[in-house]
Design a protein around this motif. Sequence first.
Motif, mmCIF file in Angstrom:
data_model
loop_
_atom_site.group_PDB
_atom_site.id
_atom_site.type_symbol
_atom_site.label_atom_id
_atom_site.label_comp_id
_atom_site.label_asym_id
_atom_site.label_seq_id
_atom_site.Cartn_x
_atom_site.Cartn_y
_atom_site.Cartn_z
ATOM 1 N N SER A 1 0.834 -1.204 0.000
ATOM 2 C CA SER A 1 0.000 0.000 0.000
ATOM 3 C C SER A 1 0.864 1.247 0.000
ATOM 4 N N ALA A 2 1.934 1.219 0.815
ATOM 5 C CA ALA A 2 2.849 2.369 0.866
ATOM 6 C C ALA A 2 3.534 2.567 -0.477
ATOM 7 N N LEU A 3 3.963 1.474 -1.112
ATOM 8 C CA LEU A 3 4.573 1.575 -2.437
ATOM 9 C C LEU A 3 3.627 2.206 -3.453
ATOM 10 N N PHE A 4 2.356 1.780 -3.370
ATOM 11 C CA PHE A 4 1.371 2.317 -4.303
ATOM 12 C C PHE A 4 1.176 3.815 -4.084
ATOM 13 N N ILE A 5 1.124 4.209 -2.818
ATOM 14 C CA ILE A 5 0.922 5.642 -2.517
ATOM 15 C C ILE A 5 2.113 6.456 -3.001
#
Length: 576
Positions: free
Chosen positions: A436-440
Amino acid sequence: MGKKYIRKSAACLTLLVILCLRLDGAALVARAAGDVRLEGVTARLPNVTVYCYPSDPQSLEGAHVTYGGEPLTVSQCAPYANLGSGSDYYMLMDVSGSLSEGYFSCMKEAVLDFFRNMGKNDKLTLIAFGDEVRVVFEDKTAGDDVEGAVRALENKDQTTRLFDAIHQTAKLCDKEGEADVRKVAVVFTDGEDFSENTSTKAEALAALSERRIPLYAMAAREIYGGKENVCLEGMGEFVRETGGIMEIFDTLDALTKMQGLQRLFGEAWAIVAKARTNAVDHEKKLLAVTLSDGRTLTAKLRAAYSQKDETAPTASMEQASDASFRVTFSEPVRGADQVSAYEVTRDGDAITDGYMARYQESQEGASAELVFDETLWNGRYELSFPGITDASMEGNALTGKCELEVTDGRTMGLVDYFMKYQAASVGAAVLLVFFSALFIVWHKMKKRKGVVTIEGKAVLRSNVQKKHHVAVKKRELSGRQILFCLEGALFGQRQITVNVVNSMIVGRSQICDLSIEDEKMSRQHFAIHDKNGCFYIEDLHTTNGTLLNGRRIARATRLSVGDQIQVGEITMTVRW
């Protein structure tokens, strides 16, 4: 020859007559009413057989046998003839000139007659003693020809090595391959011993007693210079101490007396018993036979040989209670009282702690009980025994496994499934947060046209030559606070206040509400729950466990102000 006669006692004739009558009646005294004569013992552990002559065979019913204080299991008490086994007979013949030719001829005929009437499984060894001790023949059976060897014997030696011959015979009987064969020694003698620098009477008696070999005496009633043989009193006492008896014969009844002894040997009774293991320690121990009327026969025995044990032990398992299993072993075992000797799994998952082992032995058998801290869960349990062997000399390992299905135990709820698979759940959550952090970050980079490197640091292109200061305030959540007073070798003393919203987790992982860097702590070690205004602590199935006030907890336990929690190298006192 003259020296021998000079050494004869000059006891009065009246005393000699009384003595001879007493010795002639030895066999009858040994079988007086209510008496039991213990003759000998054979032992190849775990098998032990006691040979005796009861005046009333019913006294052997229900007999108990112990060896070194350990009870033996008695399998039968029966006439020796019913066993169908043979005996090893050792005949010792005096070949010195102190015996007249008439007596010596009678002795040889008695030996030959005994040999002709032996059983098919019996064996005979003949030892001659005079100036020296020599084996005439050994282990001859009924099908062999020994007549020539017996008739060739001559009584011409000048000395008599009686007790040396008895001592050497005891050693000759001590054969590992025939440790469980009944042995009987018979000596033809006038009771004289004129040897020097050889085995003493005491040494000969000790050798027979240690091996529990009975000695019977065919004693010649020789008359020297008008005086009867006075050497027989000590001989009679000697043979009775070994478990045998003495018969006094003359030239007219030698054959009859020998035939009577041979019949007596066949009338023995055998008590067949078995020890718990075949382990031998070569120590002389007390063998005790307790009869049905409470009387006890005792003898010292050194069991030196064992029957090889090639059978590995087996085990079976049953549920003994809602929190324990009972394991029954086929024989006594070693190591069964240690938790490390067992491997327990439930539905394929290893159970490494939370139970104890108790082992016990009795006349009924050997068993162990595995007692768990909590009620057993439903599931299929498998038990293996990597640390258990039988108690034999060989130490055979128990290699089998036991399985048992528990259907009336505890069932797993949602929390139990979470606790069981918490590592997988946390791992999945971490991966979800990471991606999720990578996507953000990717989405933000795309929106702001990527990043650039300035002075070795990556920054967003849209932020170049711009400075921003954003104040972020953590949203306060409702809950109660706990003060942890920590003590540890790495950091001394510290106080940390943690806000508990429903629950919190303490461990080594940085995702915990309270993270402590201690290698002996689990990543998620224990949890504290706030329920109905009370705090509860619960160990999260860790390897090293959680101690509350010095005791390891196995389930959720209520906390009180001032309680001490110990995990790894850290001690913390809680207050609120």
